[in-house]
Design a protein around this motif. Sequence first.
Motif, PDB file in Angstrom:
ATOM      1  N   LYS B 210       0.895  -1.353  -0.014  1.00 25.01           N
ATOM      2  CA  LYS B 210       0.086   0.106   0.026  1.00 25.01           C
ATOM      3  C   LYS B 210       0.800   1.368   0.139  1.00 25.01           C
ATOM      4  O   LYS B 210       0.771   2.105  -0.774  1.00 25.01           O
ATOM      5  CB  LYS B 210      -0.718  -0.001   1.306  1.00 25.01           C
ATOM      6  CG  LYS B 210      -2.079   1.062   1.053  1.00 25.01           C
ATOM      7  CD  LYS B 210      -2.604   1.188   2.763  1.00 25.01           C
ATOM      8  CE  LYS B 210      -1.734   1.807   3.409  1.00 25.01           C
ATOM      9  NZ  LYS B 210      -2.366   1.764   4.930  1.00 25.01           N
ATOM     10  N   TYR B 211       1.770   1.179   0.887  1.00 28.48           N
ATOM     11  CA  TYR B 211       2.811   2.402   1.008  1.00 28.48           C
ATOM     12  C   TYR B 211       3.459   2.651  -0.400  1.00 28.48           C
ATOM     13  O   TYR B 211       3.736   3.606  -0.731  1.00 28.48           O
ATOM     14  CB  TYR B 211       3.547   2.533   2.241  1.00 28.48           C
ATOM     15  CG  TYR B 211       2.967   2.312   3.379  1.00 28.48           C
ATOM     16  CD1 TYR B 211       2.198   3.526   3.831  1.00 28.48           C
ATOM     17  CD2 TYR B 211       3.064   1.253   4.543  1.00 28.48           C
ATOM     18  CE1 TYR B 211       1.458   3.702   4.842  1.00 28.48           C
ATOM     19  CE2 TYR B 211       2.348   1.538   5.872  1.00 28.48           C
ATOM     20  CZ  TYR B 211       1.728   2.732   6.116  1.00 28.48           C
ATOM     21  OH  TYR B 211       1.083   2.746   7.010  1.00 28.48           O
ATOM     22  N   SER B 213       2.735   1.880  -3.393  1.00 31.52           N
ATOM     23  CA  SER B 213       1.903   2.297  -4.230  1.00 31.52           C
ATOM     24  C   SER B 213       1.615   4.041  -4.297  1.00 31.52           C
ATOM     25  O   SER B 213       1.568   4.665  -5.222  1.00 31.52           O
ATOM     26  CB  SER B 213       0.461   1.621  -4.475  1.00 31.52           C
ATOM     27  OG  SER B 213      -0.211   1.814  -3.414  1.00 31.52           O
ATOM     28  N   GLU B 214       1.588   4.410  -3.082  1.00 28.83           N
ATOM     29  CA  GLU B 214       1.502   5.738  -2.559  1.00 28.83           C
ATOM     30  C   GLU B 214       2.551   6.619  -3.317  1.00 28.83           C
ATOM     31  O   GLU B 214       2.409   7.665  -3.815  1.00 28.83           O
ATOM     32  CB  GLU B 214       1.484   6.045  -1.306  1.00 28.83           C
ATOM     33  CG  GLU B 214       0.006   5.881  -0.512  1.00 28.83           C
ATOM     34  CD  GLU B 214       0.035   6.168   1.081  1.00 28.83           C
ATOM     35  OE1 GLU B 214       0.863   7.255   1.167  1.00 28.83           O
ATOM     36  OE2 GLU B 214      -0.401   5.427   1.540  1.00 28.83           O
ATOM     37  N   PRO B 275       5.018  12.847  -1.606  1.00 30.21           N
ATOM     38  CA  PRO B 275       4.384  11.295  -1.110  1.00 30.21           C
ATOM     39  C   PRO B 275       4.367  11.423   0.465  1.00 30.21           C
ATOM     40  O   PRO B 275       3.210  10.748   0.819  1.00 30.21           O
ATOM     41  CB  PRO B 275       5.470  10.394  -1.549  1.00 30.21           C
ATOM     42  CG  PRO B 275       6.695  11.138  -1.482  1.00 30.21           C
ATOM     43  CD  PRO B 275       6.170  12.847  -2.126  1.00 30.21           C
TER      44      PRO B 275
END
Lengths: 344, 344
Positions: B210-211, B213-214, B275
């Motif tokens: 998840k991180y 893809s951020e 980000p």
Amino acid sequence: MSARPPQFHVTADLIALTITDGVLQVAVVQRKSDLACIDIERNGIVQEIRRDSEHHWALPGGHVNVNENDIDHAAVRELREETGIEVDVKSLVQVGTYGKLGRDPRSGRTVSVAYLAFQPKIANPNAGSDAKQAKIMSVLELLAEPNRLEFDHETMLIDAIQRVRDMVITTPIATNFCAPEFTLSELREVYEVLWHRAYDKEISHRERQKYASEIREYTSDNYFQLLSSMRVYERITHGMPQLKFELASMSNRALEEKISKIVINDARRQAPKNPAIRERLDPANFARKVVGIPNFIEEVPQSGKRSSLTGTGRPAQLYRRGSAERLDPPLRLRVKKDPPKDAR
Amino acid sequence: MSARPPQFHVTADLIALTITDGVLQVAVVQRKSDLACIDIERNGIVQEIRRDSEHHWALPGGHVNVNENDIDHAAVRELREETGIEVDVKSLVQVGTYGKLGRDPRSGRTVSVAYLAFQPKIANPNAGSDAKQAKIMSVLELLAEPNRLEFDHETMLIDAIQRVRDMVITTPIATNFCAPEFTLSELREVYEVLWHRAYDKEISHRERQKYASEIREYTSDNYFQLLSSMRVYERITHGMPQLKFELASMSNRALEEKISKIVINDARRQAPKNPAIRERLDPANFARKVVGIPNFIEEVPQSGKRSSLTGTGRPAQLYRRGSAERLDPPLRLRVKKDPPKDAR
DNA sequence: GCAAAAGTGTTGTTGTTACACCCATGT
DNA sequence: ACATGGGTGTAACAACAACACTTTTGC
């Protein structure tokens, strides 16, 4: 990279530490060779000189076998072979790898991986096949004149102590110095000893010598060897017939405990004085802080209590290591700075 | 020990880290071979498979020469050869040594020593002689699907990050992520990034993804490469004739600063968004805590001040690293535990 | 002028130290 | 009975987080 990359010897060396009566001790061996590899000027140049069989020591260790699963397996094996001490691979901590050119003047080039091992109380080490002699020795005495460590083992030892100090703050490894079940004062002793400035990395040679002499008469040579020697047991049973009778009627387990208690008491009487190379931490505050760290330690459920090592005082609650792999929050203990020395 | 002790290959591997705009980045290379050595099931069994030239990466590193003075020298050399990055031997930190049987399926048995290196801002890495390609990559992206690290380099990387986190609270190495002179917010950014749970060791694979893809669109592939590319400079000077004139009349030093300022501004405009994979630390309290640690950092005397990276805001005092080798007291920053999850 | 970041000040809360005090055991 | 260490309670103090407020820059 070239077609035939260079080959090295790889060895594993062990810093096996234990804490007994306020003194940090380490297992050392004496190699068979008539020549000792000493960094005479402490300038990184190791040379072979005639061995002083009284004062030249090395850390246990040796070559890794090519078929061995991992380097730490070799460390465990070498420690067993050279000192008879048995440790669990899982409890080892890698300190670092030493590969300077010239650190071993013998043939080939050798890279050594240093590991830390812990023993609650190291039994009398036996001389193994690879060493004429093995013993447990006070770290301070080992680092002081006229003793010398071979190769770069002095660097390894000092690095290892530094690492232990770092790790007891952030991980539960301090419990490795204790038996599986321990009292809070036994745990506290670990911190009290490690906190002492005698083990500071940047201490002067002069000062270390001073601390070493304070405990000189108190190490494995007399007191600690005596403790586990057969002569003590004989003296007890021979000297006190009524005690012998009492022992005969006891179970094996109880007998062991009784004897060990007597032996400890006896040894304490024999000991010239407690060397007390340690800081003093407030027992109450230490206990609160330690039990406040989640999963660091846990009470042993059946309320078994153990009397203190000195024999007197109220028996203490037993604890064992908890599930935490890291201490969160880390354990911070006050560093009493009596001389508020200015910023360097 | 036998007459002919076994021989090993010894290699040095490097984890070269940098922090840019809230993202921890690491230098990786792509080996020339058509086969990649991947631990497919993450169970310790490394096998050679057909290389995926998009997603198979390795840490820079290679064999130690027999005549090389120490292993870290080899590390510095290999990093230079494979990525063009130049680091000082003194700034390296040894992470550990990896010698499991089967960690390298190719011929011979190999033991690898892993080192940490730091770069304030890593310039565009050049593909060196030993690698088809080298680049700086976000750690999170590297650890997420579909990217894979060869050998046991993923273990090394995760161990290295853990080590960095430990060391930034007890030593001044956080300053290694900054230029020789830095503002407190630049230093604070280092801690804010490292404190983020995306770099926790025990995070779930799902969450790491998840991180990753951020920040996916924000890494070296576009933004960071762009920043130091010539095209930006050309676009600036070609597109704005009056600026060109202004630059021509400036000293070399001022010109450099001016250009870098413009390039940074331009790049920031290009960047999709910040980000912000980082915690937020209170600037005021952070500053007080940091300057309160003796000899950690010191003010740059001539009151040079630097404007913040975002271009706006009051210019800040410049600092440089102090003389301390360890932080005493260690730097403790609050870990905001929003979900007061119970003891595990 | 407005936004953004650097700094300084202040206050309520939390954590820590340093003791006093009682408890349980061995001698 | 007394010495010794275990364990609880607590008041004074120190450290810290949180937030308000002023300063200095770019736009």
